[in-house]
Design a protein around this motif. Structure first.
Motif, PDB file in Angstrom:
ATOM      1  N   SER A  88      73.520 -22.848  24.098  1.00 22.92           N
ATOM      2  CA  SER A  88      74.168 -21.544  24.210  1.00 22.92           C
ATOM      3  C   SER A  88      74.068 -20.815  22.874  1.00 22.92           C
ATOM      4  CB  SER A  88      75.641 -21.711  24.609  1.00 22.92           C
ATOM      5  OG  SER A  88      76.330 -20.486  24.495  1.00 22.92           O
ATOM      6  N   LYS A  89      73.476 -19.633  22.870  1.00 23.47           N
ATOM      7  CA  LYS A  89      73.282 -18.903  21.618  1.00 23.47           C
ATOM      8  C   LYS A  89      74.612 -18.522  20.968  1.00 23.47           C
ATOM      9  CE  LYS A  89      68.704 -16.972  22.616  1.00 23.47           C
ATOM     10  NZ  LYS A  89      67.896 -15.727  22.734  1.00 23.47           N
ATOM     11  N   GLN A  90      75.566 -18.101  21.780  1.00 17.64           N
ATOM     12  CA  GLN A  90      76.855 -17.702  21.234  1.00 17.64           C
ATOM     13  C   GLN A  90      77.581 -18.895  20.624  1.00 17.64           C
ATOM     14  OE1 GLN A  90      78.994 -15.699  24.356  1.00 17.64           O
ATOM     15  NE2 GLN A  90      78.055 -13.723  23.888  1.00 17.64           N
ATOM     16  N   GLN A  96      81.570 -13.797   9.896  1.00 19.26           N
ATOM     17  CA  GLN A  96      80.527 -13.926  10.901  1.00 19.26           C
ATOM     18  C   GLN A  96      79.211 -14.435  10.313  1.00 19.26           C
ATOM     19  OE1 GLN A  96      80.068 -10.315  13.151  1.00 19.26           O
ATOM     20  NE2 GLN A  96      82.193 -10.280  13.845  1.00 19.26           N
ATOM     21  N   ARG A 119      75.832 -19.990  17.409  1.00 17.28           N
ATOM     22  CA  ARG A 119      76.166 -19.127  16.274  1.00 17.28           C
ATOM     23  C   ARG A 119      77.575 -19.410  15.773  1.00 17.28           C
ATOM     24  NH1 ARG A 119      73.913 -15.169  13.678  1.00 17.28           N
ATOM     25  NH2 ARG A 119      75.192 -13.636  12.587  1.00 17.28           N
TER      26      ARG A 119
END
Length: 209
Positions: A184-186, A91, A189
């Motif tokens: 989009s933040k997701q 991650q 990331r």
């Protein structure tokens, strides 16, 4: 206190090493899992060497995970409040997060305390401190490989990969980590995680060349 999460991770990686890994690499892909007898200068890079490299790295990472989680289970059983050593490295948003906050945090803590901070106090230069950290880290990995009889080309590849990490960290921090790939933040990331993985694997491939 019994650390169920660490125990589950340990069991999962035991299963991977004993069953899943041999099935994928040795049966399906016909790849020898032993990397110590390979001369990287004589083996074709694609696909033989890359498959063997993937096999070896996946096995070593699972072995490291298994040993770490077994240690955590033992420490917690003895009454110590020991946190997870590997903090979901897949991650990682950046190389800095990978090395500094997620990968093998016990070793990261020791290097930060005994190498990085003293070097910063002497030089006041972060890049020099990072170079010292990864030079020590490369030595800690390469010397056991040499004693174990790995070919010189393989040990030099590992050494080169570690000592060049400060350069890849510089590239990541100054040119990649601050980029916005998506509104989009997701998804952004997720793309940064992919970029971190590409940098790690790409730097390893470059070390072969």
């Amino acid at each position: 206190v019994f650390n169920m999460e660490a125990f589950a991770i340990m069991c999962a990686h035991i299963s991977f090493m004993l069953q899943i890994h041999p099935f994928i690499f040795e049966q399906l892909l016909q790849v020898n899992s032993s990397f110590s007898g390979t001369d990287v200068c004589q083996t074709p890079l694609f696909p033989e060497l890359m498959l063997q490299l993937a096999s070896t790295l996946s096995f070593l990472v699972s072995l490291l995970y298994c040993a770490d989680q077994a240690g955590l289970v033992l420490l917690n059983a003895c009454g110590y409040d020991a946190p997870l050593d590997m903090v979901a490295p897949w991650q990682s948003f950046s190389l800095n997060e990978f090395w500094g906050k997620r990968w093998n945090q016990f070793v990261a803590y020791l290097l930060r305390k005994f190498v990085y901070i003293p070097t910063m106090e002497c030089t006041n230069h972060r890049f020099v401190a990072l170079c010292m950290v990864f030079t020590v880290l490369s030595t800690l990995h390469v010397i056991p490989m040499m004693l174990d009889g790995f070919p010189r080309s393989t040990t030099m590849t590992a050494w080169h990969w570690f000592v060049t990490q400060p350069l890849w960290l510089y590239i990541d921090e100054n040119y990649i980590a601050n980029l916005t790939f998506s509104q989009s933040k997701q998804f952004d990331r997720f793309l940064h995680r992919c970029a971190t993985l590409i940098l790690l694997c790409g730097s390893f491939v470059v070390s072969f060349l």
